[in-house]
Write a protein that holds these residues in place. Sequence first.
Motif, PDB file in Angstrom:
ATOM      1  N   LYS A  70       0.832  -1.215   0.000  1.00  0.00           N
ATOM      2  CA  LYS A  70       0.000   0.000   0.000  1.00  0.00           C
ATOM      3  C   LYS A  70       0.867   1.266   0.000  1.00  0.00           C
ATOM      4  CE  LYS A  70      -2.058  -1.314   3.874  1.00  0.00           C
ATOM      5  NZ  LYS A  70      -1.583  -2.660   4.129  1.00  0.00           N
ATOM      6  N   SER A  71       1.807   1.319   0.946  1.00  0.00           N
ATOM      7  CA  SER A  71       2.635   2.528   1.063  1.00  0.00           C
ATOM      8  C   SER A  71       3.479   2.714  -0.195  1.00  0.00           C
ATOM      9  CB  SER A  71       3.542   2.439   2.282  1.00  0.00           C
ATOM     10  OG  SER A  71       2.756   2.177   3.408  1.00  0.00           O
ATOM     11  N   THR A  72       4.028   1.600  -0.700  1.00  0.00           N
ATOM     12  CA  THR A  72       4.872   1.700  -1.903  1.00  0.00           C
ATOM     13  C   THR A  72       4.053   2.258  -3.060  1.00  0.00           C
ATOM     14  OG1 THR A  72       5.990  -0.285  -1.106  1.00  0.00           O
ATOM     15  CG2 THR A  72       6.474   0.394  -3.351  1.00  0.00           C
ATOM     16  N   LEU A  73       2.814   1.787  -3.209  1.00  0.00           N
ATOM     17  CA  LEU A  73       1.991   2.253  -4.324  1.00  0.00           C
ATOM     18  C   LEU A  73       1.655   3.739  -4.175  1.00  0.00           C
ATOM     19  CD1 LEU A  73       0.584   1.116  -6.937  1.00  0.00           C
ATOM     20  CD2 LEU A  73      -1.505   1.389  -5.648  1.00  0.00           C
ATOM     21  N   GLU A 119       6.608   0.732   8.917  1.00  0.00           N
ATOM     22  CA  GLU A 119       5.862  -0.495   8.583  1.00  0.00           C
ATOM     23  C   GLU A 119       4.835  -0.759   9.672  1.00  0.00           C
ATOM     24  OE1 GLU A 119       8.206  -3.970   8.073  1.00  0.00           O
ATOM     25  OE2 GLU A 119       9.403  -3.037   6.479  1.00  0.00           O
ATOM     26  N   ALA A 120       3.718  -1.388   9.285  1.00  0.00           N
ATOM     27  CA  ALA A 120       2.711  -1.694  10.300  1.00  0.00           C
ATOM     28  C   ALA A 120       3.071  -3.006  10.998  1.00  0.00           C
ATOM     29  CB  ALA A 120       1.352  -1.827   9.622  1.00  0.00           C
ATOM     30  N   SER A 121       2.608  -3.123  12.264  1.00  0.00           N
ATOM     31  CA  SER A 121       2.875  -4.365  12.988  1.00  0.00           C
ATOM     32  C   SER A 121       1.864  -5.421  12.530  1.00  0.00           C
ATOM     33  CB  SER A 121       2.737  -4.092  14.481  1.00  0.00           C
ATOM     34  OG  SER A 121       2.007  -5.095  15.102  1.00  0.00           O
TER      35      SER A 121
HETATM   36  P1  GTP Z   1       2.148  -2.115   5.869  1.00  0.00           P
HETATM   37  O1  GTP Z   1       2.018  -0.642   5.867  1.00  0.00           O
HETATM   38  O2  GTP Z   1       3.220  -2.616   6.776  1.00  0.00           O
HETATM   39  O3  GTP Z   1       0.865  -2.837   6.003  1.00  0.00           O
HETATM   40  O4  GTP Z   1       2.684  -2.583   4.426  1.00  0.00           O
HETATM   41  P2  GTP Z   1       2.272  -1.972   3.040  1.00  0.00           P
HETATM   42  O5  GTP Z   1       1.032  -2.602   2.556  1.00  0.00           O
HETATM   43  O6  GTP Z   1       2.327  -0.499   3.090  1.00  0.00           O
HETATM   44  O7  GTP Z   1       3.455  -2.562   2.117  1.00  0.00           O
HETATM   45  P3  GTP Z   1       4.781  -1.823   1.735  1.00  0.00           P
HETATM   46  O8  GTP Z   1       4.550  -0.802   0.698  1.00  0.00           O
HETATM   47  O9  GTP Z   1       5.501  -1.420   2.957  1.00  0.00           O
HETATM   48  O10 GTP Z   1       5.524  -3.030   1.023  1.00  0.00           O
HETATM   49  C1  GTP Z   1       5.851  -4.239   1.668  1.00  0.00           C
HETATM   50  C2  GTP Z   1       6.897  -4.987   0.873  1.00  0.00           C
HETATM   51  O11 GTP Z   1       6.372  -5.328  -0.399  1.00  0.00           O
HETATM   52  C3  GTP Z   1       8.149  -4.158   0.603  1.00  0.00           C
HETATM   53  O12 GTP Z   1       9.264  -5.003   0.702  1.00  0.00           O
HETATM   54  C4  GTP Z   1       7.980  -3.677  -0.820  1.00  0.00           C
HETATM   55  O13 GTP Z   1       9.212  -3.493  -1.476  1.00  0.00           O
HETATM   56  C5  GTP Z   1       7.229  -4.845  -1.428  1.00  0.00           C
HETATM   57  N1  GTP Z   1       6.422  -4.407  -2.556  1.00  0.00           N
HETATM   58  C6  GTP Z   1       5.702  -3.290  -2.639  1.00  0.00           C
HETATM   59  N2  GTP Z   1       5.080  -3.215  -3.824  1.00  0.00           N
HETATM   60  C7  GTP Z   1       5.424  -4.341  -4.505  1.00  0.00           C
HETATM   61  C8  GTP Z   1       5.124  -4.841  -5.797  1.00  0.00           C
HETATM   62  O14 GTP Z   1       4.384  -4.256  -6.567  1.00  0.00           O
HETATM   63  N3  GTP Z   1       5.670  -6.046  -6.138  1.00  0.00           N
HETATM   64  C9  GTP Z   1       6.474  -6.736  -5.308  1.00  0.00           C
HETATM   65  N4  GTP Z   1       6.961  -7.886  -5.733  1.00  0.00           N
HETATM   66  N5  GTP Z   1       6.788  -6.296  -4.089  1.00  0.00           N
HETATM   67  C10 GTP Z   1       6.292  -5.114  -3.692  1.00  0.00           C
END
Ligand code: GTP
Length: 429
Positions: free
Chosen positions: A57-60, A73-75
């Motif tokens: 989610k955060s990455t997007l 990061e979330a727990s």
């Molecule tokens: P929380 O906030 O902790 O719930 O996580 P989040 O949903 O925000 O995920 P986050 O963006 O922190 O990404 C978690 C992991 O997934 C990281 O290691 C990212 O690099 C990886 N990641 C994110 N987007 C993608 C993607 O599109 N493809 C792949 N393969 N990995 C991804």
Amino acid sequence: MAATDLERISNAEPEPRSLSLGGHVGFDSLPDQLVSKSVSQGFSFNILCVGETGIGKSTLMNTLFNTTFETEEASHHEECVRLRPQTYDLQESNVHLKLTIVDAVGFGDQINKDDSYRPIVDYIDAQFENYLQEELKIRRSLFDYHDTRIHVCLYFITPTGHSLKSLDLVTMKKLDSKVNIIPIIAKADTISKSELHKFKIKIMGELVSNGVQIYQFPTDDEAVAEINTVMNAHLPFAVVGSTEEVKVGNKLVRARQYPWGVVQVENENHCDFVKLREMLIRVNMEDLREQTHSRHYELYRRCKLEEMGFQDSDGDSQPFSLQETYEAKRKEFLSELQRKEEEMRQMFVNKVKETELELKEKERELHEKFEHLKRIHQEEKRKVEEKRRELEEETNAFNCRKAAMEALQSQALHATSQQPLRKDKDKKN
Ligand code: GTP
Ligand code: MG
């Protein structure tokens, strides 16, 4: 002609006459005035991200807005789902955007997921309620009110390639009348092209068969009808997020690099990221805001006002009067209050009566106990008295016997002391 028809004609407003202008007047600048006013006022846009922990989610979000919002990061150990809003001020050219990203932290992490949707629904409702409260104020300041109503919910689907999880279906079903849902398949680089195609069809089929209404890009505006129609057919978008830059050819592009190759975020052959950005930000942001206000908020407002007793017309189709509704509601409230008061008074009287009876019963029991003890005591006393008398009699008898014995003893003693004297006398004689 019937009387009602005549009435309708006399009440109808006259058609305005069309006139042509002799020269340039200037009201054609109205759209520009509107734009300039909106630009100086700024915009707000609120995105809700729902998806499992670590789904990307955060990455997007970082990839979509080309910035870094947060790195925390979330727990995985949240006891329940918690909504975490974060607001940022962004500027592009001269346009200010107050962007709020709301994260559903801990979604999908609990063993019992029955109520996972509830905090999300409550949060969305709370934002509607805040807006409604502001609208109902006597002194409203909607102009500079920070509107926190959720304009879009990006629902992150795990790229399993199988089907939607029941948690996804239940959550989306609960949310679909409250928010514009755009489903997206996250981490789409982990699923093959043919699997992805089938997965998309399966997801859409499941959404339709379960009656989940997702946001459809509007097709009524000619300018965007074509692109929106095409894009509607691409839902759910399969996206890849990355803020890393990788050199492809002689260009640096955002991508995910693997030992076997590079997945480019903005390459439409690799994923639907560009489509999502185009639809969410560049084409339909205003429609999402408008739909939120005219559809979702309107529904909330209507239900809430009806719940409060307001209605547009009464049984005889009389127009709605705020004053009358207020009076009726006040009367209803007062009689309800009176009824409750009477009920409580009756309850109190009954309680007092009950307690009084209980006390009387207790008193009677105590009295009986006392009488019983008294009888026992008297009996005991009588027995002791009898024993004492018997003892006294025995003592008297004993004393008599003792006196007789003593008398006998002294007589015997006297007799034995006289005998030797007599023997001596006899000898001398
Ligand atoms: P929380 O906030 O902790 O719930 O996580 P989040 O949903 O925000 O995920 P986050 O963006 O922190 O990404 C978690 C992991 O997934 C990281 O290691 C990212 O690099 C990886 N990641 C994110 N987007 C993608 C993607 O599109 N493809 C792949 N393969 N990995 C991804
Ligand atoms: Mg995150």
